[in-house]
Design a protein around this motif. Structure first.
Motif, PDB file in Angstrom:
ATOM      1  N   SER A 242       0.954  -1.113   0.098  1.00  0.00           N
ATOM      2  CA  SER A 242       0.046  -0.035  -0.222  1.00  0.00           C
ATOM      3  C   SER A 242       0.862   1.285  -0.068  1.00  0.00           C
ATOM      4  O   SER A 242       0.360   2.378  -0.162  1.00  0.00           O
ATOM      5  CB  SER A 242      -0.971  -0.053   1.217  1.00  0.00           C
ATOM      6  N   ASN A 243       2.173   1.174   0.238  1.00  0.00           N
ATOM      7  CA  ASN A 243       3.167   2.287   0.272  1.00  0.00           C
ATOM      8  C   ASN A 243       3.982   2.161  -0.952  1.00  0.00           C
ATOM      9  O   ASN A 243       5.397   2.307  -0.758  1.00  0.00           O
ATOM     10  CB  ASN A 243       3.682   2.065   1.685  1.00  0.00           C
ATOM     11  N   GLU A 244       3.419   1.802  -2.005  1.00  0.00           N
ATOM     12  CA  GLU A 244       4.200   2.019  -3.145  1.00  0.00           C
ATOM     13  C   GLU A 244       4.662   3.194  -3.635  1.00  0.00           C
ATOM     14  O   GLU A 244       4.342   4.055  -2.984  1.00  0.00           O
ATOM     15  CB  GLU A 244       3.307   1.453  -4.407  1.00  0.00           C
ATOM     16  N   PRO A 245       5.792   3.240  -4.331  1.00  0.00           N
ATOM     17  CA  PRO A 245       6.472   4.429  -4.348  1.00  0.00           C
ATOM     18  C   PRO A 245       5.506   5.512  -4.899  1.00  0.00           C
ATOM     19  O   PRO A 245       4.769   5.328  -5.934  1.00  0.00           O
ATOM     20  CB  PRO A 245       7.512   4.336  -5.451  1.00  0.00           C
ATOM     21  N   ASN A 246       5.533   6.748  -4.232  1.00  0.00           N
ATOM     22  CA  ASN A 246       4.553   7.808  -4.766  1.00  0.00           C
ATOM     23  C   ASN A 246       5.267   9.127  -4.457  1.00  0.00           C
ATOM     24  O   ASN A 246       6.451   9.079  -4.391  1.00  0.00           O
ATOM     25  CB  ASN A 246       3.441   7.869  -4.264  1.00  0.00           C
ATOM     26  N   GLU A 247       4.468  10.035  -4.221  1.00  0.00           N
ATOM     27  CA  GLU A 247       5.391  11.327  -4.049  1.00  0.00           C
ATOM     28  C   GLU A 247       5.972  11.634  -2.849  1.00  0.00           C
ATOM     29  O   GLU A 247       7.006  12.292  -3.040  1.00  0.00           O
ATOM     30  CB  GLU A 247       4.187  12.687  -4.402  1.00  0.00           C
ATOM     31  N   ASP A 248       5.735  10.785  -1.902  1.00  0.00           N
ATOM     32  CA  ASP A 248       6.457  10.619  -0.560  1.00  0.00           C
ATOM     33  C   ASP A 248       7.338   9.632  -0.487  1.00  0.00           C
ATOM     34  O   ASP A 248       7.917   9.576   0.637  1.00  0.00           O
ATOM     35  CB  ASP A 248       5.592  10.822   0.478  1.00  0.00           C
ATOM     36  N   SER A 249       7.786   8.918  -1.511  1.00  0.00           N
ATOM     37  CA  SER A 249       8.697   7.852  -1.420  1.00  0.00           C
ATOM     38  C   SER A 249       9.843   8.257  -1.843  1.00  0.00           C
ATOM     39  O   SER A 249      10.057   9.129  -2.985  1.00  0.00           O
ATOM     40  CB  SER A 249       8.490   6.716  -2.251  1.00  0.00           C
TER      41      SER A 249
ATOM     42  N   GLY B 264       1.992   8.926   5.186  1.00  0.00           N
ATOM     43  CA  GLY B 264       3.167   7.842   5.345  1.00  0.00           C
ATOM     44  C   GLY B 264       4.282   8.409   4.552  1.00  0.00           C
ATOM     45  O   GLY B 264       4.541   9.311   3.907  1.00  0.00           O
ATOM     46  N   ARG B 265       5.543   7.425   4.852  1.00  0.00           N
ATOM     47  CA  ARG B 265       6.784   7.562   4.275  1.00  0.00           C
ATOM     48  C   ARG B 265       7.479   6.207   4.136  1.00  0.00           C
ATOM     49  O   ARG B 265       7.453   5.453   5.226  1.00  0.00           O
ATOM     50  CB  ARG B 265       7.462   8.547   5.177  1.00  0.00           C
ATOM     51  N   MET B 266       8.087   5.976   3.049  1.00  0.00           N
ATOM     52  CA  MET B 266       8.796   4.901   2.838  1.00  0.00           C
ATOM     53  C   MET B 266      10.238   5.380   2.552  1.00  0.00           C
ATOM     54  O   MET B 266      10.513   6.362   1.920  1.00  0.00           O
ATOM     55  CB  MET B 266       8.492   4.094   1.608  1.00  0.00           C
ATOM     56  N   THR B 267      11.218   4.758   3.277  1.00  0.00           N
ATOM     57  CA  THR B 267      12.677   5.155   3.410  1.00  0.00           C
ATOM     58  C   THR B 267      13.499   4.082   2.895  1.00  0.00           C
ATOM     59  O   THR B 267      13.121   2.862   3.139  1.00  0.00           O
ATOM     60  CB  THR B 267      13.186   5.663   4.717  1.00  0.00           C
ATOM     61  N   THR B 268      14.610   4.355   2.606  1.00  0.00           N
ATOM     62  CA  THR B 268      15.707   3.214   2.344  1.00  0.00           C
ATOM     63  C   THR B 268      16.966   3.486   3.226  1.00  0.00           C
ATOM     64  O   THR B 268      17.943   3.214   2.942  1.00  0.00           O
ATOM     65  CB  THR B 268      15.939   3.430   0.814  1.00  0.00           C
TER      66      THR B 268
ATOM     67  N   VAL C 273       6.679   4.982   8.020  1.00  0.00           N
ATOM     68  CA  VAL C 273       5.516   5.421   8.484  1.00  0.00           C
ATOM     69  C   VAL C 273       4.426   4.667   7.515  1.00  0.00           C
ATOM     70  O   VAL C 273       4.545   5.164   6.312  1.00  0.00           O
ATOM     71  CB  VAL C 273       5.303   6.835   8.818  1.00  0.00           C
ATOM     72  N   GLN C 274       3.614   4.047   8.018  1.00  0.00           N
ATOM     73  CA  GLN C 274       2.559   3.263   7.180  1.00  0.00           C
ATOM     74  C   GLN C 274       1.525   4.344   7.025  1.00  0.00           C
ATOM     75  O   GLN C 274       1.021   4.961   8.137  1.00  0.00           O
ATOM     76  CB  GLN C 274       2.177   2.098   7.758  1.00  0.00           C
ATOM     77  N   ALA C 275       1.017   4.745   5.903  1.00  0.00           N
ATOM     78  CA  ALA C 275       0.162   5.636   5.512  1.00  0.00           C
ATOM     79  C   ALA C 275      -1.384   5.292   6.334  1.00  0.00           C
ATOM     80  O   ALA C 275      -1.805   4.083   6.278  1.00  0.00           O
ATOM     81  CB  ALA C 275      -0.276   5.755   4.099  1.00  0.00           C
TER      82      ALA C 275
END
Length: 389
Positions: free
Chosen positions: A111-118, A189-193, A200-202
């Motif tokens: 659900s946190n696929e790359p988007n504007e906040d990835s 949310g936020r996906m980090t590397t 952070v799960q949306a």
């Protein structure tokens, strides 16, 4: 608890959200081409809305999506130490943060696929001096100062010579990152590397807006003349064209109260402020695409909210599988509300979708045997009464 927002919004001719060729985005739905506004576009318009700025910016409750992390860390370090060499040595390593691994983070949910906040980076892209290669969505209030303090502590522990030799994963693994508390990160949310930041799960899901009507794209052919020398060479001094359309969009958003409450550190008062603010921002914020050329600032004529204890998200977009159209007796918008009311009623009965429901509309538009709220403010006040105290 689940809060769901459904809207119907008719836009005048516009090009609100375009693809890489400059054309308004579209999608095939129900076998027909529809107008589309991407989820990323809608979320950004909400994040950058005047509603969010007025409600949360003054308290430091909004994050920043930026490559300027080195500058932010430098500002915080300057308040912690007067040693310019130390500051320079630490800041020199900051652009490497976020690039420890190019593999998909194992904690990244689908659900946190790359988007504007990835975090994203383009192969071969040159990085400006003093910038990270990736955009990082960061909470300035709760993350930047603690990050600067921890980097300074590691630098003092290992010394300047070994600091320069450390691999960046060796630095970030010891940072024990803080948890962001900004409203927008908690929602989207936020996906980090990087180990320097926590995922952070949306808690909020935003669908791509689709038009209830079949799409008809049009073209504006335009010319321009030289103001100083209008009688020069015959013909226009510039010509061009731009694509546009006019659609009635169905928008759908859902909010997991438990997820939002948790992401905000279980601060009930802030969560209770965030949900009505999201409703208002979603209704009043607009995509910025080519607005100088079209000025399509059209507010939704219909906003419908559902609150249920059951965590079962349900979009009613299938009300428009058969494209809606206007006629001599009813507008496209009115017919769209009717189609939505009919479908939502049938689906709710078929699946026992029990919920508290309320709506507001511009004009006398009946819906699901509910009594319309007089205004968006009244709808917000109703929503506030449904939230946990």
């Amino acid at each position: 608890m689940l809060i769901q927002i459904h809207m119907l919004q008719n836009y005048a001719p516009s090009n609100l959200n375009r693809d890489d060729t400059g054309s308004p985005k579209d999608a095939i739905f129900g076998g027909a081409t529809r107008g589309r506004i991407s989820s990323q576009c809608l979320k950004r318009s909400i994040r950058k809305s005047q509603v969010f700025e007025d409600a949360f910016k003054g308290e430091g409750l909004l994050g920043d999506r930026t490559k300027q992390l080195p500058k932010m860390i430098q500002e915080e370090l300057s308040a912690l130490t007067d040693d310019k060499d130390t500051i320079a040595a630490i800041v020199a390593r900051i652009p490497e943060i976020g690039r420890e691994s190019k593999k998909k983070n194992k904690d990244q949910d689908e659900s946190n696929e790359p988007n504007e906040d990835s975090p994203t980076e383009n192969e071969g892209e040159e990085v400006a001096a003093g910038e990270t290669k990736q955009l990082i969505f960061i909470d300035r209030k709760t993350e930047v100062r603690p990050l600067a303090e921890k980097l300074l502590a590691i630098f003092k522990k290992v010394g300047a010579k070994d600091w320069a030799k450390l691999k960046i994963p060796e630095i970030t693994k010891d940072l024990d990152p803080s948890i962001p508390r900004s409203i927008d990160i908690a929602m989207f949310g936020r996906m980090t590397t990087s180990q320097a930041f926590k995922n952070v799960q949306a808690s909020v899901q935003v669908a791509h807006a689709l038009s209830a009507n079949a799409l008809k794209t049009e073209f504006d052919y335009y010319t321009a003349m030289d103001d100083i020398n209008p009688d020069g060479e015959p013909g226009a001094d510039m010509i061009g064209d731009v694509e546009f359309n006019s659609c009635t969009y169905y928008k759908y958003i859902n909010i997991s109260w438990d997820g939002l409450f948790s992401n905000l550190g279980k601060e009930n008062a802030i969560a209770r402020r965030a949900v009505p603010a999201l409703l208002e921002a979603a209704a009043t914020a607009h995509p910025s695409g080519k607005q100088n050329a079209f000025g399509a600032f059209n507010l939704p004529d219909f906003v419908f909210v559902e609150v249920s204890e059951r965590n079962l998200p349900v979009s009613y977009v299938n009300a428009f599988v058969i494209p809606v159209s206007g006629n001599n007796y009813q507008s496209l918008l009115t017919n769209s509300v009717t189609a939505l009311s009919t479908y939502a009623s049938r689906l709710s009965k078929a699946y026992n979708l029990d919920a508290q429901r309320a709506y507001m509309s511009v004009g006398d538009l009946p819906f699901m045997e509910l009594k319309a709220k007089p205004s968006l403010n009244d709808l917000k006040q109703w929503l506030e009464t449904q939230l946990p105290q």
